[in-house]
Write a protein that holds these residues in place. Structure first.
Motif, PDB file in Angstrom:
ATOM      1  N   ARG A  46       0.817  -1.055   0.320  1.00  0.00           N
ATOM      2  CA  ARG A  46       0.242  -0.202  -0.213  1.00  0.00           C
ATOM      3  C   ARG A  46       0.412   1.020   0.223  1.00  0.00           C
ATOM      4  O   ARG A  46       0.830   2.332  -0.561  1.00  0.00           O
ATOM      5  CB  ARG A  46      -1.400  -0.531   1.308  1.00  0.00           C
ATOM      6  N   GLN A  47       1.907   1.306   0.758  1.00  0.00           N
ATOM      7  CA  GLN A  47       3.077   2.557   1.043  1.00  0.00           C
ATOM      8  C   GLN A  47       3.455   2.970  -0.054  1.00  0.00           C
ATOM      9  O   GLN A  47       3.312   3.955  -0.865  1.00  0.00           O
ATOM     10  CB  GLN A  47       3.755   2.029   1.460  1.00  0.00           C
ATOM     11  N   ILE A  48       3.433   2.376  -1.375  1.00  0.00           N
ATOM     12  CA  ILE A  48       4.904   2.499  -2.561  1.00  0.00           C
ATOM     13  C   ILE A  48       3.926   1.863  -3.493  1.00  0.00           C
ATOM     14  O   ILE A  48       4.034   1.908  -4.590  1.00  0.00           O
ATOM     15  CB  ILE A  48       5.987   1.958  -2.302  1.00  0.00           C
ATOM     16  N   LYS A  49       2.477   1.517  -3.614  1.00  0.00           N
ATOM     17  CA  LYS A  49       1.595   0.904  -5.190  1.00  0.00           C
ATOM     18  C   LYS A  49       1.745   2.240  -5.895  1.00  0.00           C
ATOM     19  O   LYS A  49       1.837   1.917  -7.338  1.00  0.00           O
ATOM     20  CB  LYS A  49      -0.114   1.150  -4.342  1.00  0.00           C
ATOM     21  N   HIS A  50       1.844   3.305  -5.450  1.00  0.00           N
ATOM     22  CA  HIS A  50       1.181   4.038  -6.693  1.00  0.00           C
ATOM     23  C   HIS A  50       2.472   4.465  -7.499  1.00  0.00           C
ATOM     24  O   HIS A  50       2.449   4.838  -9.035  1.00  0.00           O
ATOM     25  CB  HIS A  50       1.057   5.812  -6.274  1.00  0.00           C
ATOM     26  N   THR A  51       3.468   4.087  -6.737  1.00  0.00           N
ATOM     27  CA  THR A  51       5.043   4.277  -7.330  1.00  0.00           C
ATOM     28  C   THR A  51       5.461   3.139  -7.953  1.00  0.00           C
ATOM     29  O   THR A  51       5.641   3.570  -9.884  1.00  0.00           O
ATOM     30  CB  THR A  51       5.675   4.428  -6.466  1.00  0.00           C
ATOM     31  N   LEU A  52       5.586   2.039  -7.588  1.00  0.00           N
ATOM     32  CA  LEU A  52       5.443   1.072  -8.699  1.00  0.00           C
ATOM     33  C   LEU A  52       4.369   0.380  -9.475  1.00  0.00           C
ATOM     34  O   LEU A  52       4.559   0.616 -10.552  1.00  0.00           O
ATOM     35  CB  LEU A  52       4.850   0.061  -7.310  1.00  0.00           C
ATOM     36  N   SER A  53       2.868   1.533  -9.444  1.00  0.00           N
ATOM     37  CA  SER A  53       2.532   1.270 -11.301  1.00  0.00           C
ATOM     38  C   SER A  53       2.623   2.290 -11.840  1.00  0.00           C
ATOM     39  O   SER A  53       1.901   1.827 -13.480  1.00  0.00           O
ATOM     40  CB  SER A  53       0.963   1.547 -10.307  1.00  0.00           C
ATOM     41  N   PHE A  54       2.648   3.882 -11.215  1.00  0.00           N
ATOM     42  CA  PHE A  54       3.825   4.480 -12.701  1.00  0.00           C
ATOM     43  C   PHE A  54       4.351   3.542 -12.949  1.00  0.00           C
ATOM     44  O   PHE A  54       5.030   4.049 -13.893  1.00  0.00           O
ATOM     45  CB  PHE A  54       4.438   5.977 -11.958  1.00  0.00           C
ATOM     46  N   SER A  55       5.268   3.161 -12.652  1.00  0.00           N
ATOM     47  CA  SER A  55       7.062   2.764 -12.832  1.00  0.00           C
ATOM     48  C   SER A  55       6.942   1.760 -14.063  1.00  0.00           C
ATOM     49  O   SER A  55       7.234   1.677 -15.102  1.00  0.00           O
ATOM     50  CB  SER A  55       7.721   1.894 -11.422  1.00  0.00           C
ATOM     51  N   GLU A  56       5.599   0.816 -13.713  1.00  0.00           N
ATOM     52  CA  GLU A  56       5.191  -0.199 -14.719  1.00  0.00           C
ATOM     53  C   GLU A  56       4.416   0.026 -15.331  1.00  0.00           C
ATOM     54  O   GLU A  56       5.144   0.002 -16.561  1.00  0.00           O
ATOM     55  CB  GLU A  56       3.751  -0.844 -13.060  1.00  0.00           C
ATOM     56  N   HIS A  57       3.400   0.764 -15.909  1.00  0.00           N
ATOM     57  CA  HIS A  57       2.686   1.198 -16.794  1.00  0.00           C
ATOM     58  C   HIS A  57       3.913   2.064 -18.160  1.00  0.00           C
ATOM     59  O   HIS A  57       4.030   2.558 -18.764  1.00  0.00           O
ATOM     60  CB  HIS A  57       1.818   2.220 -16.834  1.00  0.00           C
ATOM     61  N   TYR A  58       4.871   3.512 -17.303  1.00  0.00           N
ATOM     62  CA  TYR A  58       5.056   4.676 -17.617  1.00  0.00           C
ATOM     63  C   TYR A  58       6.752   3.802 -18.050  1.00  0.00           C
ATOM     64  O   TYR A  58       7.350   4.715 -19.599  1.00  0.00           O
ATOM     65  CB  TYR A  58       4.554   6.147 -16.947  1.00  0.00           C
ATOM     66  N   LEU A  59       7.019   3.191 -16.967  1.00  0.00           N
ATOM     67  CA  LEU A  59       8.760   3.435 -17.704  1.00  0.00           C
ATOM     68  C   LEU A  59       9.413   2.202 -18.333  1.00  0.00           C
ATOM     69  O   LEU A  59       9.490   2.104 -18.925  1.00  0.00           O
ATOM     70  CB  LEU A  59       9.368   3.556 -15.988  1.00  0.00           C
ATOM     71  N   PHE A  60       8.764   1.317 -17.885  1.00  0.00           N
ATOM     72  CA  PHE A  60       8.714  -0.348 -17.939  1.00  0.00           C
ATOM     73  C   PHE A  60       7.597  -0.579 -19.303  1.00  0.00           C
ATOM     74  O   PHE A  60       7.793  -1.647 -20.000  1.00  0.00           O
ATOM     75  CB  PHE A  60       8.939  -1.411 -17.062  1.00  0.00           C
ATOM     76  N   LYS A  61       6.102  -0.170 -19.262  1.00  0.00           N
ATOM     77  CA  LYS A  61       5.524  -0.386 -20.831  1.00  0.00           C
ATOM     78  C   LYS A  61       4.986  -1.805 -20.159  1.00  0.00           C
ATOM     79  O   LYS A  61       4.855  -2.222 -20.793  1.00  0.00           O
ATOM     80  CB  LYS A  61       5.958  -0.517 -21.920  1.00  0.00           C
ATOM     81  N   ILE A  62       4.416  -2.133 -18.876  1.00  0.00           N
ATOM     82  CA  ILE A  62       4.190  -3.264 -18.716  1.00  0.00           C
ATOM     83  C   ILE A  62       2.486  -3.263 -18.484  1.00  0.00           C
ATOM     84  O   ILE A  62       2.124  -2.229 -18.221  1.00  0.00           O
ATOM     85  CB  ILE A  62       4.456  -3.929 -17.433  1.00  0.00           C
ATOM     86  N   GLN A  63       1.966  -3.969 -19.606  1.00  0.00           N
ATOM     87  CA  GLN A  63      -0.052  -3.785 -19.553  1.00  0.00           C
ATOM     88  C   GLN A  63      -0.235  -4.721 -18.621  1.00  0.00           C
ATOM     89  O   GLN A  63      -0.121  -5.483 -18.518  1.00  0.00           O
ATOM     90  CB  GLN A  63      -0.490  -3.653 -20.536  1.00  0.00           C
ATOM     91  N   SER A  64      -1.055  -4.355 -18.024  1.00  0.00           N
ATOM     92  CA  SER A  64      -1.844  -5.209 -16.725  1.00  0.00           C
ATOM     93  C   SER A  64      -2.894  -5.463 -16.960  1.00  0.00           C
ATOM     94  O   SER A  64      -3.906  -4.840 -17.388  1.00  0.00           O
ATOM     95  CB  SER A  64      -1.435  -4.625 -15.592  1.00  0.00           C
TER      96      SER A  64
END
Length: 64
Positions: A46-64
């Motif tokens: 929960r504490q880093i959910k937004h940071t990891l979600s941003f990294s997932e979508h915008y930096l690494f282009k991982i689509q969930s």
């Protein structure tokens, strides 16, 4: 003194279990971590959910 961002080896652990360990740069290690969360189906902390979600979508282009 070497900083963690310049490390050549990394390990990814979940619940005290080493999932992957070896030679990889920090960007590859973070990408592997994000992919492991997705594959295993674990929610981001929960504490880093937004940071990891941003990294997932915008930096690494991982689509969930």
């Amino acid at each position: 003194m070497q900083t963690p961002l310049l490390a050549r080896r990394a390990s990814i652990m979940m619940d005290g279990i080493t999932i992957i360990s070896g030679e990889m740069d920090v960007a590859h290690a973070i990408q592997c971590l994000l992919e492991m969360y997705f594959v295993i189906g674990v929610e981001y902390p929960r504490q880093i959910k937004h940071t990891l979600s941003f990294s997932e979508h915008y930096l690494f282009k991982i689509q969930s």
